[in-house]
Design a protein around this motif. Structure first.
Motif, short mmCIF file in Angstrom:
data_model
loop_
_atom_site.label_atom_id
_atom_site.label_comp_id
_atom_site.label_asym_id
_atom_site.label_seq_id
_atom_site.Cartn_x
_atom_site.Cartn_y
_atom_site.Cartn_z
N LEU A 215 -1.12 9.71 11.60
CA LEU A 215 -2.33 8.99 11.98
C LEU A 215 -1.99 7.55 12.32
CD1 LEU A 215 -4.81 10.36 9.28
CD2 LEU A 215 -4.65 11.03 11.68
N ASN A 216 -2.58 7.05 13.38
CA ASN A 216 -2.27 5.71 13.87
C ASN A 216 -3.06 4.66 13.09
OD1 ASN A 216 -1.22 3.64 15.42
ND2 ASN A 216 -2.79 3.84 17.02
N MET A 217 -2.64 4.46 11.84
CA MET A 217 -3.29 3.48 10.98
C MET A 217 -2.36 3.16 9.83
SD MET A 217 -7.00 3.83 9.11
CE MET A 217 -7.24 3.10 7.48
N ARG A 218 -2.43 1.94 9.35
CA ARG A 218 -1.59 1.54 8.23
C ARG A 218 -2.32 1.83 6.92
NH1 ARG A 218 1.72 -4.13 7.48
NH2 ARG A 218 2.71 -3.60 5.50
N PHE A 219 -1.71 2.68 6.10
CA PHE A 219 -2.29 3.02 4.81
C PHE A 219 -1.45 2.38 3.69
CE2 PHE A 219 -3.19 6.60 7.65
CZ PHE A 219 -4.56 6.76 7.48
N THR A 220 -2.06 2.14 2.55
CA THR A 220 -1.32 1.71 1.37
C THR A 220 -1.59 2.71 0.25
OG1 THR A 220 -3.16 0.28 0.73
CG2 THR A 220 -1.36 -0.74 1.94
N GLY A 221 -0.60 2.90 -0.62
CA GLY A 221 -0.76 3.79 -1.76
C GLY A 221 -0.44 5.24 -1.48
N THR A 222 -0.08 5.57 -0.24
CA THR A 222 0.16 6.98 0.08
C THR A 222 1.37 7.54 -0.66
OG1 THR A 222 1.37 6.25 2.05
CG2 THR A 222 -0.94 6.88 2.35
#
Length: 305
Positions: A215-222
């Motif tokens: 997915l074209n998005m920056r995630f945190t905690g994954t």
């Protein structure tokens, strides 16, 4: 069944608001029926992608005090220990002592090590932690979950394809690790990430490769959620690493797709989601944690050795 059969000690970071570290890892394990004791390596108001983040860094003496109190109460028997973000060498060395003591208290204890050091070619912990992970902590671990950058650091091998990934993973096996899972390797396929997992059991090596959408998005905690879910699903399917990884990724896709949709809805048309808008929709995803969705967009295959 003993009260210690599904009891986890999780040592990693904590945030007051949002979902990284223990805030991301503890809830999924609890939903799946595991008792979780947790000790925070740091406690911050938010994760570090916010413009302001404040808090405290726990030191080795504080970890020792908390764990020794548990031990003196004779409740230091765990089925699993999970470690994630640690910000100092002294704290990491105390983690080593805790892991060794927990292994002595329960020789069947499974240690899951997420060697959090950095990503995309950049350290976000002191670089002197790397040789401690490589030379002292990995030999204690049953399962390790490095990302691509961390696997390169720990193995000394640059990973640009599947063959190099497997070579790097074998180096980690040679240090004594039974199960190695690289969760997100860039293999050149557009909008696709690859998980590769290998396991050595009774002298036999098995493995799997699972492709899934990027997915074209920056995630945190994954990564924190991933390691927690892998702990559970490898415990439930100790002889089927591919199934365990597929269950983990199915849940992760449910969480991330829900997060992606909600973040862009909050940001509005053409807007870029803020850190607050991008927080994992972990609570909203409880049903996906309990029952992983059918993996319609996840392709897994067994590897032969």
């Amino acid at each position: 069944m003993s009260i210690y059969d599904r009891r986890v000690l999780s040592i990693q970071s904590h945030v007051v608001s949002g979902y990284v570290g223990n805030k991301a890892a503890v809830f999924p394990m609890q939903v799946l029926g595991y008792e979780v004791d947790f000790i925070n390596s740091v406690q911050l108001c938010t994760h570090t992608q916010y413009k302001v983040f404040k808090g405290q860094v726990l030191n080795a003496d504080e970890l020792k005090c908390l764990y020794d109190g548990i031990k003196e109460n004779d409740i230091n028997r765990y089925s699993h220990v999970l470690t994630g973000y640690v910000g100092s060498t002294s704290f990491l060395r105390e983690v080593i002592r805790v892991v060794k003591d927990a292994q002595q208290a329960n020789p069947n204890m499974v240690y899951v090590c997420d060697p959090v050091m950095g990503d995309n070619g950049r350290f976000y912990v002191p670089e002197e932690l790397m040789p401690i992970y490589r030379d002292e902590l990995l030999p204690l671990a049953d399962i390790v979950t490095p990302n691509q950058f961390e696997a390169e650091l720990l193995s000394g091998i640059k990973i640009t394809n599947e063959e190099e990934a497997l070579k790097a993973m074998q180096i980690l096996h040679d240090k004594g690790v039974k199960t190695v899972v690289l969760s997100s390797i860039e293999t050149g396929k557009e909008n696709t990430l690859t998980l590769i997992g290998t396991q050595i059991k009774d002298g036999k090596k098995t493995g799997c490769k699972v492709e899934y959408p990027k997915l074209n998005m920056r995630f945190t905690g994954t990564g924190d959620v991933f390691s927690a879910l892998l702990l559970v699903w490898t415990h439930r399917h100790p002889d089927n690493l591919q199934l365990a990884c597929e269950q983990v990724l199915s849940t992760m896709q449910g969480i991330l797709q829900r997060t992606y949709k909600q973040a862009h809805l909050l940001a509005g048309a053409g807007g870029t989601p803020s850190p607050a808008e991008s927080e994992l929709r972990l609570i909203d995803s409880k049903v996906d944690i309990e029952t992983p969705p059918e993996p319609t967009n996840i392709k897994g295959v067994a590897l032969s050795f």
